[in-house]
Scaffold this motif. Structure first.
Motif, mmCIF file in Angstrom:
data_model
loop_
_atom_site.group_PDB
_atom_site.id
_atom_site.type_symbol
_atom_site.label_atom_id
_atom_site.label_comp_id
_atom_site.label_asym_id
_atom_site.label_seq_id
_atom_site.Cartn_x
_atom_site.Cartn_y
_atom_site.Cartn_z
ATOM 1 N N ARG A 1 0.840 -1.194 0.000
ATOM 2 C CA ARG A 1 0.000 0.000 0.000
ATOM 3 C C ARG A 1 0.873 1.241 0.000
ATOM 4 N NH1 ARG A 1 -5.074 -1.361 -1.226
ATOM 5 N NH2 ARG A 1 -5.675 -3.206 -0.105
ATOM 6 N N ARG A 2 0.802 2.008 -1.076
ATOM 7 C CA ARG A 2 1.582 3.221 -1.184
ATOM 8 C C ARG A 2 0.685 4.385 -0.804
ATOM 9 N NH1 ARG A 2 2.772 5.122 -6.594
ATOM 10 N NH2 ARG A 2 2.464 2.969 -7.118
ATOM 11 N N GLN A 3 1.073 5.138 0.217
ATOM 12 C CA GLN A 3 0.258 6.250 0.694
ATOM 13 C C GLN A 3 0.329 7.442 -0.251
ATOM 14 O OE1 GLN A 3 -1.820 5.961 3.273
ATOM 15 N NE2 GLN A 3 -1.157 3.831 3.304
ATOM 16 N N GLN A 4 1.517 7.723 -0.785
ATOM 17 C CA GLN A 4 1.692 8.835 -1.702
ATOM 18 C C GLN A 4 2.500 8.342 -2.887
ATOM 19 O OE1 GLN A 4 3.632 11.953 0.424
ATOM 20 N NE2 GLN A 4 1.943 12.267 1.807
ATOM 21 N N PRO A 5 2.321 8.929 -4.069
ATOM 22 C CA PRO A 5 3.099 8.492 -5.216
ATOM 23 C C PRO A 5 4.592 8.658 -4.962
ATOM 24 C CG PRO A 5 1.341 9.970 -5.897
ATOM 25 C CD PRO A 5 1.371 9.972 -4.395
ATOM 26 N N PHE A 6 5.361 7.684 -5.443
ATOM 27 C CA PHE A 6 6.806 7.739 -5.309
ATOM 28 C C PHE A 6 7.362 8.788 -6.260
ATOM 29 C CE2 PHE A 6 10.891 6.475 -7.086
ATOM 30 C CZ PHE A 6 11.652 6.473 -5.947
ATOM 31 N N SER A 7 8.265 9.578 -5.773
ATOM 32 C CA SER A 7 8.981 10.522 -6.621
ATOM 33 C C SER A 7 10.223 10.966 -5.902
ATOM 34 C CB SER A 7 8.122 11.747 -6.946
ATOM 35 O OG SER A 7 8.881 12.659 -7.690
ATOM 36 N N THR A 8 11.307 11.068 -6.650
ATOM 37 C CA THR A 8 12.544 11.564 -6.068
ATOM 38 C C THR A 8 12.824 12.968 -6.596
ATOM 39 O OG1 THR A 8 13.838 10.554 -7.825
ATOM 40 C CG2 THR A 8 13.580 9.281 -5.790
ATOM 41 N N ASP A 9 11.755 13.670 -6.929
ATOM 42 C CA ASP A 9 11.876 15.000 -7.518
ATOM 43 C C ASP A 9 12.825 15.888 -6.718
ATOM 44 O OD1 ASP A 9 11.121 16.760 -9.574
ATOM 45 O OD2 ASP A 9 9.755 17.788 -8.192
ATOM 46 N N GLY B 1 18.812 14.542 -13.785
ATOM 47 C CA GLY B 1 19.127 13.827 -12.555
ATOM 48 C C GLY B 1 17.977 13.028 -12.005
ATOM 49 N N SER B 2 16.735 13.357 -12.418
ATOM 50 C CA SER B 2 15.585 12.548 -11.992
ATOM 51 C C SER B 2 15.551 11.296 -12.872
ATOM 52 C CB SER B 2 14.292 13.349 -12.094
ATOM 53 O OG SER B 2 14.050 13.733 -13.428
ATOM 54 N N THR B 3 14.623 10.389 -12.590
ATOM 55 C CA THR B 3 14.518 9.178 -13.404
ATOM 56 C C THR B 3 13.302 9.261 -14.322
ATOM 57 O OG1 THR B 3 13.123 7.978 -11.826
ATOM 58 C CG2 THR B 3 15.534 7.773 -11.545
ATOM 59 N N ILE B 4 13.273 8.386 -15.309
ATOM 60 C CA ILE B 4 12.109 8.317 -16.192
ATOM 61 C C ILE B 4 10.860 8.000 -15.376
ATOM 62 C CG2 ILE B 4 11.030 7.012 -18.072
ATOM 63 C CD1 ILE B 4 13.802 6.762 -19.340
ATOM 64 N N LEU B 5 10.990 7.131 -14.385
ATOM 65 C CA LEU B 5 9.852 6.816 -13.525
ATOM 66 C C LEU B 5 9.339 8.075 -12.831
ATOM 67 C CD1 LEU B 5 7.879 4.907 -12.113
ATOM 68 C CD2 LEU B 5 9.689 4.416 -10.439
ATOM 69 N N ASP B 6 10.244 8.887 -12.303
ATOM 70 C CA ASP B 6 9.842 10.141 -11.655
ATOM 71 C C ASP B 6 9.038 11.013 -12.605
ATOM 72 O OD1 ASP B 6 11.301 9.530 -9.324
ATOM 73 O OD2 ASP B 6 13.092 10.547 -10.070
ATOM 74 N N VAL B 7 9.529 11.154 -13.822
ATOM 75 C CA VAL B 7 8.866 12.011 -14.813
ATOM 76 C C VAL B 7 7.465 11.472 -15.115
ATOM 77 C CG1 VAL B 7 8.991 12.954 -17.153
ATOM 78 C CG2 VAL B 7 11.083 12.697 -15.798
ATOM 79 N N CYS B 8 7.363 10.159 -15.285
ATOM 80 C CA CYS B 8 6.053 9.557 -15.573
ATOM 81 C C CYS B 8 5.076 9.780 -14.425
ATOM 82 C CB CYS B 8 6.211 8.069 -15.840
ATOM 83 S SG CYS B 8 7.049 7.697 -17.393
ATOM 84 N N LEU B 9 5.523 9.541 -13.200
ATOM 85 C CA LEU B 9 4.639 9.715 -12.048
ATOM 86 C C LEU B 9 4.283 11.178 -11.824
ATOM 87 C CD1 LEU B 9 6.181 7.144 -9.544
ATOM 88 C CD2 LEU B 9 4.142 6.887 -10.974
ATOM 89 N N ASP B 10 5.257 12.066 -11.964
ATOM 90 C CA ASP B 10 5.006 13.493 -11.757
ATOM 91 C C ASP B 10 4.042 14.063 -12.792
ATOM 92 O OD1 ASP B 10 6.683 13.424 -9.569
ATOM 93 O OD2 ASP B 10 8.402 14.286 -10.619
ATOM 94 N N ASN B 11 3.978 13.433 -13.966
ATOM 95 C CA ASN B 11 3.080 13.887 -15.036
ATOM 96 C C ASN B 11 1.843 13.012 -15.175
ATOM 97 O OD1 ASN B 11 4.434 16.260 -16.602
ATOM 98 N ND2 ASN B 11 6.076 14.847 -16.031
ATOM 99 N N GLU B 12 1.621 12.159 -14.183
ATOM 100 C CA GLU B 12 0.441 11.299 -14.107
ATOM 101 C C GLU B 12 0.232 10.440 -15.343
ATOM 102 O OE1 GLU B 12 -2.872 13.717 -12.873
ATOM 103 O OE2 GLU B 12 -1.866 14.275 -11.002
#
Length: 165
Positions: A39-47, A75-86
């Protein structure tokens, strides 16, 4: 077997992080879908950990053949970009290279320019659907200035590891 061991070790690491930080942290595996660490409470991001204030423009072709323009911090990851942009990318393991839900297709020139995948990433890609020669896990790819103006394709099919809420 190595992939299963890494998944289980990732779950132990993430549970240890929960004890240390007091925050819910998630890891996903096909073997324990209802484990509390899923269970993830908030979306993961290393922004906040991006190594630079420089940004690049990256286009994504979604599963529905739509093109989405994004701006990403170097410096961020592709995953970060995808999650940050929904975008419809799961990242079930929180970027720990313990699943294949952030599977993406890189353009050939970019695929050749980034660091090659390590054995852990290749093991996780074995679990992904519709793997191609240019497949990578978004959590393992750091954004560099070379990404500016490129288009990354999201697979039409993905393995969904998070339980429906």
């Amino acid at each position: 077997m190595a992939a299963i061991k890494r998944i289980m070790n990732g779950c132990i690491r993430m549970n240890s992080m929960k004890l240390m930080t007091g925050r819910n942290v998630s890891v996903s595996s096909a073997f324990s879908q209802h484990h509390p660490c899923h269970r993830r409470q908030q979306p993961f991001s290393t922004d906040a950990t991006a190594s630079s204030n420089d940004t690049v423009d990256i286009m994504f072709t979604t599963q529905f053949d739509e093109t989405v323009k994004t701006t990403a911090k170097v410096g961020s990851t592709i995953l970060d970009v995808c999650l940050d942009n929904e975008l419809e990318v799961e990242g079930a393991c929180g970027g720990e290279c313990c699943c294949s839900t952030c599977h993406v297709y890189l353009p050939k020139d970019l695929f050749d320019a980034v660091t090659p995948p390590d054995e852990d990433e290749l093991d996780m890609l074995d679990l992904a659907i519709a793997v191609k020669d240019n497949s990578r896990l978004g959590c393992q790819i750091k954004i560099t200035p070379a990404f500016d103006g490129t288009t990354i394709e999201l697979p039409k099919e993905v393995v969904n590891n998070l339980p429906d809420e």
